[in-house]
Design a protein around this motif. Structure first.
Motif, PDB file in Angstrom:
ATOM      1  N   ARG A  35     -54.018  38.447 117.149  1.00 21.18           N
ATOM      2  CA  ARG A  35     -53.439  39.329 116.125  1.00 21.18           C
ATOM      3  C   ARG A  35     -52.385  38.504 115.355  1.00 21.18           C
ATOM      4  N   ARG A  44     -51.236  38.412 112.373  1.00 24.73           N
ATOM      5  CA  ARG A  44     -50.281  39.028 111.446  1.00 24.73           C
ATOM      6  C   ARG A  44     -49.011  39.506 112.151  1.00 24.73           C
ATOM      7  N   THR A  45     -49.044  39.631 113.461  1.00 24.54           N
ATOM      8  CA  THR A  45     -47.836  40.036 114.191  1.00 24.54           C
ATOM      9  C   THR A  45     -46.830  38.900 114.275  1.00 24.54           C
ATOM     10  N   PRO A  97     -59.910  35.778 113.090  1.00 27.86           N
ATOM     11  CA  PRO A  97     -58.816  36.455 113.800  1.00 27.86           C
ATOM     12  C   PRO A  97     -58.979  36.447 115.324  1.00 27.86           C
ATOM     13  N   SER A 148     -49.122  35.488 122.260  1.00 32.26           N
ATOM     14  CA  SER A 148     -50.492  35.987 122.117  1.00 32.26           C
ATOM     15  C   SER A 148     -51.154  35.974 123.486  1.00 32.26           C
TER      16      SER A 148
END
Length: 506
Positions: A375, A377-378, A372, A394
């Motif tokens: 982030r 998953r955003t 990771p 990002s």
């Protein structure tokens, strides 16, 4: 470089098609790139709301086409396929609805035809064999390997071919006024896909989608232009879907809705998810890009964009960015000891993956390798309003100013120089740190200042990372000794060039 896009340029009578992809932004790709083909609820029959039929106008007007007003009901049920009469009514009313939303008149009729998926797959496979020479395949592999989306052994060209064979739902042919819907049996047409492709037809009739202004030599340049054309088509599509079941009756697709693409986790699909994330960016960010222009200055602002399209995907990701050319990057000192570029492929032997490509690289590490760095998953949580479908922002990618990736080869050996430029020193440092974290996640070992080696696995290679102010240069080679041959001006994380400031290694 347009990858499989170029395949269709040759395949479909020298016209660059505009695609609809299944499983794309929501789960399907459409013609000028990858479009969201959302599913509407309701029956297969066009029934509600009940709108009284209206008299035809004395002359062609916006919101009326081929005998149908935009707000009329039509007798269409495609549960057993569309008849010729149903298709004519379906397309005519859809054209009227595109006109009504877009405030622009069609100049010519548009034909919609069926293409069996088996035949479509054969055509794509045949054209891929023709286009992808061994040299071109090696080039493609190095681009996607540099983004850590494919390793050294997988065939990136084959993965792109597979993606387009399985995910494309239809396409529009510029200069031909033809839409092809890829179907398995009877002709059925998703209404949102039809609206999307008809918007491309309208664009083509007014600005000419086959013109050179909508083509680019690099991956990122093409993403930028697609952000405008696909963004407008997806924006009109979303405006249309918002009216279905409320102001307008809409023809429903038979059968269950398609499964959602597993961006957020779970089993990986049978196609390369990283390639798809890179591919659908114009469909995901383009609608918000177009909406920002329409909401501020109306459709006239969009029409001005066609005269001066965006230059990079960064400008589509953030519509507030100035529409200016990316900073200029030069290769500088050439390789030695037999290492060579791939001629004129891409832009004078280089590729630009852009902010979209760099975001995809870091996102893919989290999704597939449980590393990771960002982030990731955003991705499914956009922040720019109702028309923004995915989040391509990002920390280590949003300060992008330009990048150029030069693949090299020496016999069967492969390597590359990837120069990235950033808006500030801080942005460059953030990218450098994130890239170092990526290498660590791939079990790389630091063997010297700025020099790393991955001993085993699909990305086994040597890497050198050097930051010089706002520029971060990455050198890749099979061995540590090869690094200095591919990029002689950088030795163990230090620059030997006279025309740059002292470099900073990680």
């Amino acid at each position: 470089m347009r990858g499989l896009w170029t395949i269709f340029v040759v395949l479909l009578v020298c016209a660059a098609p505009v695609f609809a992809v299944t499983g794309g932004v929501t789960d399907d790709v459409s013609d000028a790139g990858v479009e969201a083909v959302g599913k509407l609820t309701g029956s297969n029959v066009d029934t509600s709301p009940n709108v009284r039929q209206q008299a035809d106008p004395q002359s062609d007007v916006i919101g009326w086409e081929n005998g149908h007003w935009h707000n009329e009901s039509i007798a269409v049920n495609q549960s057993d396929g569309l008849t010729d009469a149903e298709l004519k009514a379906y397309v005519g009313r859809a054209m009227a609805r595109v006109e009504f939303i877009r405030k622009q008149e069609f100049k010519r009729p548009v034909q919609v035809e069926s293409l069996p998926r088996a035949q479509y797959k054969r055509l794509v496979r045949a054209q891929a064999r023709s286009q992808y020479t061994p040299s071109q395949r090696a080039w493609e592999n190095q681009i996607w390997e540099a983004m850590f989306v494919t390793g050294e052994k997988p065939d990136a060209a084959r993965q792109q071919t597979r993606l387009f064979q399985r995910r494309v739902a239809g396409f529009y042919l510029p200069d031909r006024d033809e839409i092809f819907v890829i179907s398995d049996e009877n002709l059925v047409v998703d209404n949102a896909t039809l609206i999307h492709e008809l918007t491309h037809a309208l664009q083509d009739q007014h600005v000419g989608l086959a013109s050179s202004q909508f083509e680019a030599k690099t991956m990122d340049g093409q993403r930028a232009r697609d952000g405008l054309t696909e963004g407008e088509a997806s924006y009109v599509e979303e405006r249309y879907k918002n009216r279905c079941g409320n102001e307008w009756s809409c023809v429903e697709m038979p059968g269950p809705p398609r499964a959602k693409t597993p961006y957020g986790g779970g089993s990986l699909p049978n196609f390369n998810l990283g390639m798809q994330v890179s591919l659908i960016q114009p469909y995901a960010d383009g609608p918000a890009y177009v909406a920002s222009n329409v909401e501020s200055e109306g459709w006239e602002a969009v029409e001005r964009k066609y005269r001066n399209p965006p230059k990079s995907s960064a400008q589509v990701i953030d519509p507030n960015k100035a529409n200016e050319e990316p900073t200029t990057l030069q290769l500088g000192e050439q390789a030695r000891n037999g290492w060579k570029l791939y001629g004129k492929k891409g832009e004078n032997g280089s590729e630009t993956v852009g902010e979209t490509g760099i975001y995809t690289m870091f996102w893919y590490q989290g999704r597939v390798y449980d590393n990771p760095i960002i982030r990731w998953r955003t991705f499914e949580d956009p922040e720019s309003g109702e028309f923004d479908m995915f989040n391509y922002t990002s920390v280590p990618s949003e300060g992008w100013a330009n990048d150029r990736l030069w693949p090299y080869h020496k016999g069967d050996k492969r390597g590359y120089v990837w120069e990235t430029n950033w808006r500030t020193n801080e942005d460059a440092t953030e990218f450098q740190r994130a890239y170092r974290d990526l290498l660590r996640g791939q079990n790389a070992t630091r063997v010297a200042p700025g020099t790393w080696v991955i001993e085993n696995g699909e990305f086994a290679d040597a890497f050198r990372i050097v930051r010089d102010g706002r520029t971060v240069t990455i050198v890749n080679a099979p061995t540590r000794d090869d690094l200095s041959d591919i990029r002689p001006g950088i030795e163990d994380g230090r620059s030997n060039s006279r025309d740059v400031r002292p470099a900073i290694h990680d």
